[in-house]
Design a protein around this motif. Structure first.
Motif, PDB file in Angstrom:
ATOM      1  N   LYS A 280      43.401  41.657  47.576  1.00  9.16           N
ATOM      2  CA  LYS A 280      43.418  42.453  46.340  1.00  9.16           C
ATOM      3  C   LYS A 280      43.835  41.561  45.172  1.00  9.16           C
ATOM      4  O   LYS A 280      44.756  40.750  45.304  1.00  9.16           O
ATOM      5  CB  LYS A 280      44.433  43.604  46.467  1.00  9.16           C
ATOM      6  CG  LYS A 280      44.123  44.564  47.595  1.00  9.16           C
ATOM      7  CD  LYS A 280      43.203  45.682  47.139  1.00  9.16           C
ATOM      8  CE  LYS A 280      42.821  46.577  48.312  1.00  9.16           C
ATOM      9  NZ  LYS A 280      41.517  47.212  48.144  1.00  9.16           N
ATOM     10  N   CYS A 281      43.178  41.746  44.042  1.00  7.70           N
ATOM     11  CA  CYS A 281      43.541  40.998  42.844  1.00  7.70           C
ATOM     12  C   CYS A 281      44.978  41.354  42.448  1.00  7.70           C
ATOM     13  O   CYS A 281      45.334  42.528  42.418  1.00  7.70           O
ATOM     14  CB  CYS A 281      42.585  41.366  41.714  1.00  7.70           C
ATOM     15  SG  CYS A 281      43.070  40.703  40.119  1.00  7.70           S
ATOM     16  N   ARG A 282      45.802  40.344  42.174  1.00  8.91           N
ATOM     17  CA  ARG A 282      47.218  40.646  41.903  1.00  8.91           C
ATOM     18  C   ARG A 282      47.442  41.247  40.504  1.00  8.91           C
ATOM     19  O   ARG A 282      48.497  41.781  40.215  1.00  8.91           O
ATOM     20  CB  ARG A 282      48.093  39.408  42.116  1.00  8.91           C
ATOM     21  CG  ARG A 282      47.823  38.268  41.181  1.00  8.91           C
ATOM     22  CD  ARG A 282      48.757  37.099  41.456  1.00  8.91           C
ATOM     23  NE  ARG A 282      48.278  35.898  40.822  1.00  8.91           N
ATOM     24  CZ  ARG A 282      48.445  35.634  39.523  1.00  8.91           C
ATOM     25  NH1 ARG A 282      49.102  36.475  38.748  1.00  8.91           N
ATOM     26  NH2 ARG A 282      47.959  34.520  39.013  1.00  8.91           N
ATOM     27  N   ILE A 283      46.414  41.182  39.648  1.00 11.05           N
ATOM     28  CA  ILE A 283      46.549  41.815  38.338  1.00 11.05           C
ATOM     29  C   ILE A 283      46.025  43.254  38.348  1.00 11.05           C
ATOM     30  O   ILE A 283      46.746  44.191  38.019  1.00 11.05           O
ATOM     31  CB  ILE A 283      45.770  41.032  37.252  1.00 11.05           C
ATOM     32  CG1 ILE A 283      46.161  39.553  37.254  1.00 11.05           C
ATOM     33  CG2 ILE A 283      45.942  41.687  35.878  1.00 11.05           C
ATOM     34  CD1 ILE A 283      47.364  39.189  36.450  1.00 11.05           C
ATOM     35  N   CYS A 284      44.770  43.402  38.761  1.00 11.44           N
ATOM     36  CA  CYS A 284      44.152  44.730  38.616  1.00 11.44           C
ATOM     37  C   CYS A 284      43.974  45.473  39.939  1.00 11.44           C
ATOM     38  O   CYS A 284      43.619  46.651  39.942  1.00 11.44           O
ATOM     39  CB  CYS A 284      42.820  44.620  37.890  1.00 11.44           C
ATOM     40  SG  CYS A 284      41.517  43.884  38.889  1.00 11.44           S
ATOM     41  N   GLY A 285      44.172  44.791  41.064  1.00 11.07           N
ATOM     42  CA  GLY A 285      44.081  45.480  42.349  1.00 11.07           C
ATOM     43  C   GLY A 285      42.689  45.617  42.923  1.00 11.07           C
ATOM     44  O   GLY A 285      42.506  46.187  43.991  1.00 11.07           O
ATOM     45  N   LEU A 292      43.090  36.223  42.336  1.00  8.37           N
ATOM     46  CA  LEU A 292      42.713  36.803  41.045  1.00  8.37           C
ATOM     47  C   LEU A 292      41.220  37.117  41.103  1.00  8.37           C
ATOM     48  O   LEU A 292      40.443  36.297  41.576  1.00  8.37           O
ATOM     49  CB  LEU A 292      42.973  35.749  39.952  1.00  8.37           C
ATOM     50  CG  LEU A 292      43.428  36.204  38.584  1.00  8.37           C
ATOM     51  CD1 LEU A 292      44.765  36.921  38.669  1.00  8.37           C
ATOM     52  CD2 LEU A 292      43.536  35.004  37.649  1.00  8.37           C
ATOM     53  N   CYS A 293      40.807  38.313  40.638  1.00  7.60           N
ATOM     54  CA  CYS A 293      39.388  38.640  40.705  1.00  7.60           C
ATOM     55  C   CYS A 293      38.624  37.936  39.582  1.00  7.60           C
ATOM     56  O   CYS A 293      39.222  37.462  38.618  1.00  7.60           O
ATOM     57  CB  CYS A 293      39.177  40.147  40.650  1.00  7.60           C
ATOM     58  SG  CYS A 293      39.412  40.866  39.018  1.00  7.60           S
ATOM     59  N   GLN A 294      37.305  37.913  39.717  1.00  5.11           N
ATOM     60  CA  GLN A 294      36.447  37.255  38.725  1.00  5.11           C
ATOM     61  C   GLN A 294      36.659  37.814  37.321  1.00  5.11           C
ATOM     62  O   GLN A 294      36.707  37.076  36.342  1.00  5.11           O
ATOM     63  CB  GLN A 294      34.971  37.446  39.111  1.00  5.11           C
ATOM     64  CG  GLN A 294      34.528  36.639  40.287  1.00  5.11           C
ATOM     65  CD  GLN A 294      34.338  35.182  39.899  1.00  5.11           C
ATOM     66  OE1 GLN A 294      35.295  34.423  39.852  1.00  5.11           O
ATOM     67  NE2 GLN A 294      33.109  34.810  39.606  1.00  5.11           N
ATOM     68  N   ALA A 295      36.757  39.141  37.254  1.00  5.97           N
ATOM     69  CA  ALA A 295      36.903  39.782  35.949  1.00  5.97           C
ATOM     70  C   ALA A 295      38.198  39.335  35.271  1.00  5.97           C
ATOM     71  O   ALA A 295      38.202  38.952  34.100  1.00  5.97           O
ATOM     72  CB  ALA A 295      36.868  41.299  36.103  1.00  5.97           C
ATOM     73  N   CYS A 296      39.302  39.362  36.015  1.00  4.25           N
ATOM     74  CA  CYS A 296      40.588  38.961  35.430  1.00  4.25           C
ATOM     75  C   CYS A 296      40.564  37.481  35.034  1.00  4.25           C
ATOM     76  O   CYS A 296      41.146  37.101  34.020  1.00  4.25           O
ATOM     77  CB  CYS A 296      41.725  39.261  36.399  1.00  4.25           C
ATOM     78  SG  CYS A 296      42.087  41.023  36.522  1.00  4.25           S
ATOM     79  N   LYS A 297      39.900  36.670  35.854  1.00  4.48           N
ATOM     80  CA  LYS A 297      39.773  35.237  35.521  1.00  4.48           C
ATOM     81  C   LYS A 297      39.052  35.051  34.189  1.00  4.48           C
ATOM     82  O   LYS A 297      39.516  34.336  33.310  1.00  4.48           O
ATOM     83  CB  LYS A 297      38.976  34.515  36.632  1.00  4.48           C
ATOM     84  CG  LYS A 297      39.820  33.530  37.429  1.00  4.48           C
ATOM     85  CD  LYS A 297      38.958  32.855  38.479  1.00  4.48           C
ATOM     86  CE  LYS A 297      39.437  33.224  39.877  1.00  4.48           C
ATOM     87  NZ  LYS A 297      38.491  32.874  40.937  1.00  4.48           N
TER      88      LYS A 297
END
Ligand code: ZN
Ligand code: ZN
Length: 302
Positions: A280-285, A292-297
């Motif tokens: 799971k992405c640690r920012i948005c889940g 970290l997911c692509q979007a958050c990156k």
């Protein structure tokens, strides 16, 4: 003298070079619907209680997709279809397509959810790409749109997310992955499997050539927008599209054979090839393959 349909002797409206058939309006519509039903039955197994989210941009592919899913499943009370439209914030472009999308959903009586990059990410695509950036606008748009679609689909409890990719799109993507030697992406394109947190992707139009999707929209008088996104598209895809189209003219059926070969082998490749662990992405889940997911990156969150 107009050419006659080879099935019923009415006037033909299209010649399918790959099948050698001249067909009339009625038999053309029947043929498109047969291909879509077959794809759904073989690959996506729609079941009682399903909530199908449909990505609706307002262009011909998504409009035909929504119309067809409504035609096929609209009578079933145990299946719900919900249209999702993302407003990326592209000035002079999205307004028109959004109007077409609204017209269709209200005509069909389908629940329609519209969400914007601005509300979600605090910036429109125009604003995001005006900043200093390493990637093209389409990369931003694609990643963020996919992420937001998945998020909304999860929120409404959808267990399928259908997109309007047609045969041409699929053949191009398969060929691009071959040319780039990108096995990871090839596997990701394979028939969907259940992954916790990711709504199952379905591409019911993948056996319908782009030209026929357009013709289907026209003969059914569906409201669709023809404007092109003002951002330049991926250069490689354009080259691959031209190459495949040239092949298709000289060797009718090439698009189908590219897809058929891929469908037959991808399962075997996926079995042998180590696949990335999901977390799971640690920012948005969101579910992704890194911390970290692509979007958050892309959004520079950290
Ligand atoms: Zn006919
Ligand atoms: Zn994230």
């Amino acid at each position: 003298m107009p050419i006659k349909c080879m099935k019923c002797n009415r006037d033909a409206i299209i010649f399918q070079k790959y099948s050698g058939m001249h067909i009339c309006k009625r038999h053309f519509i029947e043929d498109v619907e047969r291909k879509v039903k077959l794809t759904i039955r073989k690959q996506y197994k729609i079941e009682k209680g399903d909530i199908i989210a449909v990505a609706l941009s307002g262009g011909k592919d998504s409009v035909v997709l929504l119309y067809l899913l409504h035609k096929i499943f609209g009578v079933r009370r145990d299946i719900e279809i919900v249209a999702l439209t993302i407003d990326e914030g592209i000035a002079g472009y999205r307004e028109e397509t959004l109007a077409k999308a609204r017209k269709l959903t209200s005509e069909l009586g389908i629940r329609h959810i519209v969400r914007s990059f601005k509300d979600e990410y605090d910036k429109t695509l125009d604003e995001l790409t005006a900043q200093e950036r390493k990637l093209g606008a389409c990369s931003y748009c694609g990643v963020l749109r996919k992420s937001l679609m998945n998020k909304i689909a999860n929120e409404i409890g959808a267990n399928k997310l259908a997109t309007g990719h047609n045969l041409d799109d699929e053949a191009q993507t398969i060929m691009m992955n071959h040319l780039g030697g990108d096995v990871d992406r090839m596997i990701r394109l394979s028939p969907p499997r259940e992954i916790e947190g990711l709504v199952l992707r379905a591409k019911p139009l993948r056996k319908v050539p782009e030209k026929e999707v357009a013709l289907y929209a026209i003969v059914n008088e569906l409201p669709f927008d023809m404007s092109e996104c003002p951002y330049a598209h991926e250069a490689l895809r354009g080259e691959v599209r031209d190459m495949i189209n040239e092949f298709e003219v000289r060797h009718p059926g090439t698009k189908y054979s590219i897809m058929r070969g891929f469908d037959k082998t991808v399962g075997l490749i996926a079995k042998e090839y180590p696949q990335a662990e999901l977390s799971k992405c640690r920012i948005c889940g969101e579910t992704c393959t890194a911390t970290l997911c692509q979007a958050c990156k892309l959004l520079g969150r950290s």
